[in-house]
Design a protein around this motif. Structure first.
Motif: not given
Lengths: 430, 456
Positions: A267-268, A270-273, A275-277, B63, B67, B180, B183-184, B187, B413, B419, B428
């Protein structure tokens, strides 16, 4: 003293009541022992059945039933410069019909006959010819895999005794197959395709090359990140960090992180690498990053233990003759701790290699028919490939899945074997 | 581009390492008096100054680049104000596909224009990376080169850099935890803005299928977590019923009864159970255990579903045996010899000593181990994804199919994750629940074990 003796004498150790009591006490003892043995037998029995059933199901996938076909390319009239566009389909079809003597059949029967061979036969021949254009000038023999139902038939997985309407091959096809066998063109060589082919929708062509390359790149990324960072963090915490609430917090944190379920790391990722990056989906880079975060806590703990086990006299001797603290650690303590660190690293990497759930969440279950050539190429990994195949309805994938598991287990055994070797060969006990 | 820059940096750093060391050696020979740092430190220092700042810049840029570029491309896309989040992500992925050369149908002129825009931005980004990395490497190399000298404290400089790296590394675990949690929580908050918290926590129905189109009958979807947690508890309980007795009895036998050679063979074999990947257990559960459970159900007259809780729980239990076994092993070993000898001297049999002295003394350690194992069972994913069901039902019948938190996370997922709908975000929220439960169990377990250790 005499009081005790008197006390002892009051008990008649040979009375029936005492005998019965002793008997039941010994029986309880034996029972406990038996429970322990039963528990061990249960666990080991389970292990045996697990490995045994996988081997029994999987070993057949290491062979593939193929038929050798002679194709005369000299008469095909193909233009050497336009091999990609040539009509391979009709050429291969003709050759396949010829080998079974099926040219005179009706169209529908011909189709049933051709179902015996893999759908991609024409492309296989094309690719082999393009790789070796010398074959264009004469007759040469090509190896065509049989399609999955006939592979199963040849291996005895499909029984001929089943009523015709309940099996996937009809009597006429079986007769044609037997004719091919009688002609001696059918053979069962070692299935190199299982290792060197990428994934495919057809079980007879599906292989693990894509998954192995994906796993390889993920583990490379995982190692490149977790090894230096893990060692650096462990050295800092063990040798440099002041003992205060902040470092206590880091320690508790590391211990807890080691026990966080792997799916949460997915989940981390998915959301961070993703989703965010905005890193690419299904890429071994992201897989490796997530696996690195997962292995890091274990690696830090292992490294700290091994640093601790180096006697302080070595540090003191180094400091005493004028080494700086860094020099004492990097020139003396770390090299001595290295065998244990390497052992721990390899074992953690083996664990990372078998990890599935986080890779599923970041999309490393894509259907890819090519191998990954770098960390950005979308790919699967060995465990996710096992998951994909186990979900496939084709019967041939059952044995392929077992075979893939055997390959994965072979890698794990190899890595753990290296780790054990390192430990026994280089580890020093102080 | 980034790959070439990376290779250039590596090459430049290596060249500077040798150049710096060579210059240090020359100055050491040329000038009389004491030198401070050995040449290798001058070399390392030069390599660090050349490579590291540019490398850090490169990483940060890579990185953030996607975005930022996506944002720029989208803000120039005609009609972007009218799009919602999913339409935006579809638009941007279409543009990316065009740039990558995968064109399936004739793209719209807007998309083509945006693709040109994206291409030009990527080219600019590539040049920025190359220029900045080159400049920073050149400046670093120049400064480090000037720095080399007889009394220059190159070793201090290198050690400081190494210390900073170590300090940052030790923060990695904290950063991961923060990552962790944020993000949890982030979301999950978005999920709770669509589905009320109390409905999630106390709802008795879990039907995460939501209508894709407004006119579909699929309904609203219900997000009550209770049945999912119930299923998790059922499967974990079955697993613990298998693992706890087996693990403890095997630990008793191995520590107290077995000959040393038997133990030396059996213990590693048991550990193999913990080393087998869970996806293998999952496959085994589906292929071998589930049919066996179904036969068992038929034999005793209870119809078993193909993905019964019993099959998943049984296999999960076997997977956990080695954890409980080795943690109990440690707990038994920590009991002082004197307690055992005292009991034996009083005439208790070995079995009585184990049951009445060792077990109570080792109990906190064993309980800690069991709690750790329980947290592992709750967080275990692949076995249940492959062998347990998808429908959340509240039943205690082990032959029925139940679902678990982890199964739901993975099924929600897998495939395309957008999202912006509650179905994806629910995963999440489930992840947050899972994280909190396992964290709580771990903390309690670690505390139990620690308190026990202080006793002797």
């Amino acid at each position: 003293m005499s009081a005790v003796q008197q006390n002892v004498q009051t008990v008649d150790w040979h009375s029936d009541a005492i005998k019965a009591r002793r008997k039941s006490r010994y029986a309880a003892e034996t029972r406990l022992k038996a429970y322990g043995l039963i528990a061990i037998v249960f666990a080991l029995g389970f292990l045996t059945i697990l490995i045994g059933s996988l081997t029994v199901k999987g070993y057949k996938a290491f062979e593939q039933t193929v038929v050798s076909v002679e194709i005369d390319l000299a008469t095909s009239g193909f233009d050497r410069d336009k091999l990609m566009d040539a009509n391979w389909k009709s050429l291969v079809k003709k050759a396949l019909l010829e080998v079974g003597g099926a040219e005179s059949l009706k169209k529908k029967e011909q189709k049933a006959y051709l179902d015996m061979f893999t759908d991609n036969a024409a492309y296989l021949v094309r690719d082999q010819v393009i790789a070796d254009p010398a074959r264009l000038s004469g007759k040469s023999s090509f190896v065509i895999p049989l399609s999955d139902p006939f592979d199963q038939l040849a291996k005895g997985e499909i029984s001929r005794d089943t009523p015709e309407d309940q099996r996937r091959v009809n009597d006429r096809q079986i007769a044609a197959f037997d004719q091919l066998v009688a002609k001696g063109v059918v053979s069962k060589p070692f299935n190199w395709g299982l290792i060197f082919n990428a994934d495919s929708r057809f079980p007879e062509l599906a292989g693990l090359a894509g998954a192995i390359s994906g796993s390889f790149w993920s583990i490379v990324v995982c190692f490149a990140i977790s090894f230096p960072v893990g060692i650096a963090a462990a050295i800092y915490l063990e040798e440099f960090a002041p003992k205060n609430r902040w470092t206590d917090l880091i320690e508790i944190n590391i211990n807890n992180l080691a026990a966080v379920p792997s799916v949460v790391f997915g989940l981390l990722g998915l959301a961070v690498f993703l989703g965010w990056f905005g890193l690419p989906r299904s890429a071994p880079l992201v897989g490796g990053l997530v696996l690195a975060l997962m292995t890091l806590p274990t690696l830090i703990i292992v490294t700290r233990v091994s640093l601790k086990s180096v006697p302080s006299s070595i540090r003191e001797a180094a400091l005493g003759i004028g080494a700086s603290k860094h020099e004492a650690i990097f020139h003396h303590i770390l090299p001595l701790a290295m065998p244990t660190v390497m052992t721990g690293t390899i074992i953690s990497l083996a664990r990372a290699l078998g990890e599935t759930a986080p890779l599923l969440l970041i999309g490393m279950n894509a259907f890819m028919t090519s191998t990954a050539h770098g960390v950005f190429d979308a790919s699967t990994a060995l465990p996710t490939q096992i998951y994909i195949w186990s979900d496939s309805p084709e019967r041939g994938f059952v044995s392929r899945t077992s075979a893939a598991i055997l390959v994965l287990l072979a890698f794990l055994v190899l890595m753990n074997g290296i780790a054990i070797f390192l430990r026994q060969r280089f580890e020093r006990r102080w | 581009m980034a790959g070439y820059v990376l290779m250039f940096l590596l090459a430049a750093a290596i060249v500077m390492a040798f150049a710096g060391a060579a210059k240090a050696r020359r100055t050491a020979d040329a000038v009389p008096g004491k030198t401070h740092s050995r040449p290798i430190y001058h070399g390392l220092n030069a390599a660090i100054w050349t490579g590291i700042p540019a490398f850090v810049f490169l990483l940060l840029w890579l990185f953030l680049q996607n975005t930022v570029i996506d944002h720029l491309v989208l803000s120039a896309y005609p009609g972007v104000e009218a799009m919602d989040a999913s339409a935006r992500s579809i638009a941007i992925s279409e543009v990316r596909q065009i740039v990558a050369g995968n064109i399936f149908k004739q793209p719209t002129p807007e998309a083509l224009a945006a693709a040109d825009h994206l291409r030009s931005l990527q080219a600019i980004s590539g040049w920025v990376i190359a220029t900045v990395a080159f400049a920073s490497a050149a400046i670093g190399a120049f400064l480090a080169w000037r720095f080399v000298g007889k009394r220059a404290r190159a070793r201090h400089s290198v050690e400081r850099a190494v210390s900073i790296f170590m300090l940052l590394s030790s923060l990695a675990a904290i950063i991961t935890t923060i990552g962790i949690v944020t993000s949890l929580v982030f979301e999950a908050m978005r999920f709770f803005s669509m589905v009320p918290v109390q409905e999630f926590l106390f709802g008795l129905r879990w039907e995460p299928q939501i209508a894709l189109r407004a006119d579909q009958v699929a309904g609203q979807g219900a997000f009550g977590v209770i049945p999912v947690i119930f299923g998790t508890v059922v499967i974990s309980l079955i697993a613990m019923l298998v693992a706890v007795p087996t693990g403890i009895y095997s630990a008793i036998y191995l520590t107290e009864y077995s000959p040393a050679r038997f133990r030396a063979v059996v213990k590693p074999l048991l550990e193999i159970l913990a080393g087998i990947p869970t996806v293998v257990y999952g496959f085994f559960a589906v292929l071998t255990v589930a049919p066996a459970v179904r036969d068992l159900g038929t034999a005793i007259g209870i119809p078993a579903e193909p993905n019964s809780a019993l099959a998943a729980g049984l296999v999960m239990g076997v997977m956990i045996i080695p954890f409980i076994s080795s943690l109990s092993d440690d707990a038994f070993a920590a009991v002082p010899r004197a307690l055992r000898d005292g009991s034996l001297a009083l005439g208790a049999t070995k079995g009585e000593t184990i049951k009445k002295v060792l077990l109570p003394a080792a109990l906190p350690g064993i309980i800690g181990g069991v709690l750790l194992a329980l947290s592992r069972a709750i967080g275990e994913t692949m076995i249940v994804v492959m062998a347990a069901g998808l429908i959340a039902t509240m039943t205690l019948n082990p032959f029925a199919s139940v679902t678990t938190v982890t199964v739901q996370i993975v099924t929600l997922l897998i495939g395309d994750a957008e999202f912006d709908n509650p179905k994806t975000l629910a995963a999440f929220a489930l992840g947050l629940v899972l994280f909190v439960i396992t964290l709580g169990l771990n903390l309690i377990a670690l505390r139990t074990v620690r308190r026990f250790r202080e006793k002797y």
